[in-house]
Design a protein around this motif. Sequence first.
Motif, mmCIF file in Angstrom:
data_model
loop_
_atom_site.group_PDB
_atom_site.id
_atom_site.type_symbol
_atom_site.label_atom_id
_atom_site.label_comp_id
_atom_site.label_asym_id
_atom_site.label_seq_id
_atom_site.Cartn_x
_atom_site.Cartn_y
_atom_site.Cartn_z
ATOM 1 N N ALA A 178 1.426 0.111 -2.052
ATOM 2 C CA ALA A 178 2.306 0.099 -1.754
ATOM 3 C C ALA A 178 3.909 0.729 -2.874
ATOM 4 N N LYS A 179 4.205 1.566 -2.531
ATOM 5 C CA LYS A 179 4.169 2.700 -3.738
ATOM 6 C C LYS A 179 6.583 3.305 -3.329
ATOM 7 N N SER A 180 6.438 2.929 -4.819
ATOM 8 C CA SER A 180 7.562 3.507 -4.706
ATOM 9 C C SER A 180 7.689 4.872 -4.617
ATOM 10 N N THR A 181 9.566 5.168 -4.713
ATOM 11 C CA THR A 181 9.016 6.692 -4.188
ATOM 12 C C THR A 181 10.671 7.910 -4.658
ATOM 13 N N GLY A 182 10.491 8.777 -5.439
ATOM 14 C CA GLY A 182 11.849 9.399 -5.002
ATOM 15 C C GLY A 182 12.588 10.191 -4.617
ATOM 16 N N VAL A 183 13.198 10.520 -3.854
ATOM 17 C CA VAL A 183 14.408 11.799 -2.737
ATOM 18 C C VAL A 183 15.512 12.210 -3.281
ATOM 19 N N PRO A 184 15.850 12.857 -3.237
ATOM 20 C CA PRO A 184 17.145 13.560 -3.864
ATOM 21 C C PRO A 184 18.234 13.201 -2.428
ATOM 22 N N VAL A 185 18.642 13.342 -3.335
ATOM 23 C CA VAL A 185 20.693 12.824 -1.669
ATOM 24 C C VAL A 185 20.105 14.055 -0.513
ATOM 25 N N LEU A 191 8.649 5.034 2.648
ATOM 26 C CA LEU A 191 8.835 3.847 2.186
ATOM 27 C C LEU A 191 7.801 3.305 2.935
ATOM 28 N N LEU A 192 6.535 3.122 2.031
ATOM 29 C CA LEU A 192 4.642 2.907 3.190
ATOM 30 C C LEU A 192 4.808 1.453 2.568
ATOM 31 N N CYS A 193 4.443 0.959 3.259
ATOM 32 C CA CYS A 193 3.460 -0.771 2.837
ATOM 33 C C CYS A 193 2.322 -0.997 3.637
ATOM 34 N N GLU A 194 1.239 -0.997 3.454
ATOM 35 C CA GLU A 194 -0.206 -0.666 4.381
ATOM 36 C C GLU A 194 -1.247 -2.670 3.909
ATOM 37 N N ASN A 242 16.345 -1.914 -4.472
ATOM 38 C CA ASN A 242 14.911 -1.919 -4.427
ATOM 39 C C ASN A 242 14.679 -3.187 -2.770
ATOM 40 N N TYR A 243 13.808 -2.145 -2.684
ATOM 41 C CA TYR A 243 13.483 -3.037 -0.602
ATOM 42 C C TYR A 243 11.625 -3.799 -1.445
ATOM 43 N N THR A 244 11.522 -4.401 -0.254
ATOM 44 C CA THR A 244 10.908 -5.966 -0.058
ATOM 45 C C THR A 244 9.793 -5.553 0.888
ATOM 46 N N CYS A 245 8.688 -5.602 2.001
ATOM 47 C CA CYS A 245 7.973 -5.195 2.301
ATOM 48 C C CYS A 245 6.966 -6.612 2.232
ATOM 49 N N VAL A 246 7.554 -7.045 3.329
ATOM 50 C CA VAL A 246 6.671 -8.580 3.703
ATOM 51 C C VAL A 246 5.953 -8.892 5.036
ATOM 52 N N ALA A 247 4.458 -9.126 5.102
ATOM 53 C CA ALA A 247 3.631 -9.124 5.434
ATOM 54 C C ALA A 247 2.971 -10.737 5.890
ATOM 55 N N SER A 248 2.899 -11.294 7.382
ATOM 56 C CA SER A 248 2.900 -12.485 7.246
ATOM 57 C C SER A 248 1.770 -12.271 8.454
ATOM 58 N N ASN A 249 1.244 -13.623 8.312
ATOM 59 C CA ASN A 249 0.586 -13.325 10.276
ATOM 60 C C ASN A 249 -0.062 -15.356 10.145
ATOM 61 N N GLN A 250 -0.573 -16.009 11.184
ATOM 62 C CA GLN A 250 -0.645 -17.263 10.444
ATOM 63 C C GLN A 250 -1.118 -18.405 9.792
ATOM 64 N N LEU A 251 -2.042 -17.453 8.740
ATOM 65 C CA LEU A 251 -2.512 -18.725 7.906
ATOM 66 C C LEU A 251 -1.753 -17.593 5.850
ATOM 67 N N GLY A 252 -1.143 -16.763 6.436
ATOM 68 C CA GLY A 252 0.115 -16.772 5.407
ATOM 69 C C GLY A 252 0.980 -15.576 5.029
ATOM 70 N N THR A 254 2.613 -12.347 2.347
ATOM 71 C CA THR A 254 1.953 -11.965 1.119
ATOM 72 C C THR A 254 3.659 -10.613 1.143
ATOM 73 N N ASN A 255 4.045 -10.111 -0.150
ATOM 74 C CA ASN A 255 5.380 -9.117 0.017
ATOM 75 C C ASN A 255 5.036 -8.225 -1.683
ATOM 76 N N ALA A 256 5.888 -7.199 -0.553
ATOM 77 C CA ALA A 256 5.232 -5.832 -2.248
ATOM 78 C C ALA A 256 7.247 -5.485 -2.497
ATOM 79 N N SER A 257 7.192 -5.229 -3.399
ATOM 80 C CA SER A 257 8.271 -4.765 -3.903
ATOM 81 C C SER A 257 8.196 -2.903 -4.459
ATOM 82 N N MET A 258 9.626 -2.322 -4.016
ATOM 83 C CA MET A 258 9.195 -1.090 -4.422
ATOM 84 C C MET A 258 10.394 -0.501 -4.837
ATOM 85 N N ILE A 259 10.938 0.787 -4.952
ATOM 86 C CA ILE A 259 12.199 1.459 -4.843
ATOM 87 C C ILE A 259 12.292 2.921 -4.578
#
Length: 305
Positions: A178-185, A191-194, A242-252, A254-259
């Motif tokens: 889960a990586k923060s990324t800088g981008v010009p206007v 943003l990628l969440c693996e 700030n962006y949050t990626c939430v990954a879930s399945n039947q067993l639980g 987890t989430n990751a924050s990135m900017i």
Amino acid sequence: MAFAFRCSVDNRVTRVAWLNRSSILYAGNDKWCLDPRVVLLANTKTQYSIQIQDVDVYDEGPYTCSVQTDNHPKTSRVHLIVQVSPKITEISSDISINEGGNVSLTCIATGRPDPTITWRHISPKAVGFISEDEYLEITGITREQSGEYECSASNDVAAPVVQRVKVTVNYPPYISDAKSTGVPVGQKGILLCEASAVPSANFQWYKDDKRLAEGQKGLKVENKAFFSRLTFFNVSEQDYGNYTCVASNQLGNTNASMILYEETTTALTPWKGPGAVHDGNNGAWRQGGCVWLLALPLAQLTRQF
């Protein structure tokens, strides 16, 4: 498969017969047994032979050629040993189990002589056999132990026979990247969440506390089995944050924050945005990996004539 019993005789023989244990099969040209598989092959001055067709394990045992001459009777005995190639008659079905559970696999085979049964894990990291028994027990199975398990039955009569059982190990999502990324206007930003999980994770994206919906203007959310990609087609000032990626399945879950942060075109040294991953299964925070984009400064080349 058929097997022939041959008995050599000469002109001194007056009577001849083939017996199985104490039962007469043939006496001269006369058939005494009721088994249609037993036939007379030859009754000549030099040979007296019978044949058993479609031999099976019940035909195993002693067979006697009995001859009568003018002087005294003679016998010749042979013991038939029936060998049977191995055959797997029972094997466990494919199984799905949660990580940490116990697995018991069974493989039953027949053959003569009795076949040797072995189990092995079909995996690049597996070395040799993991069991030399009909039963394979795995206690506290891990995700690395998922995959196919092969049962092999061999007894040197024919080539070994093999069958496989697929073991699927279920586990909650784990975000690996889960990586923060800088981008010009005005530029395109991603943003990628693996995440790895079995069953595959479901992904959701949030900005602050607001969930981002698929098809939202200027955004695209692309979810695959092992990753989710959030694309900004034309980054504006309002997109930074700030962006949050939430990954879930039947067993639980987890989430990751990135900017997603602004990267100016005049920057010579990129700014590394923070990133953190929160595991919803155990409540622990861990520092996420960060990468940055090098902004190539725009330069104007002027020439004077």
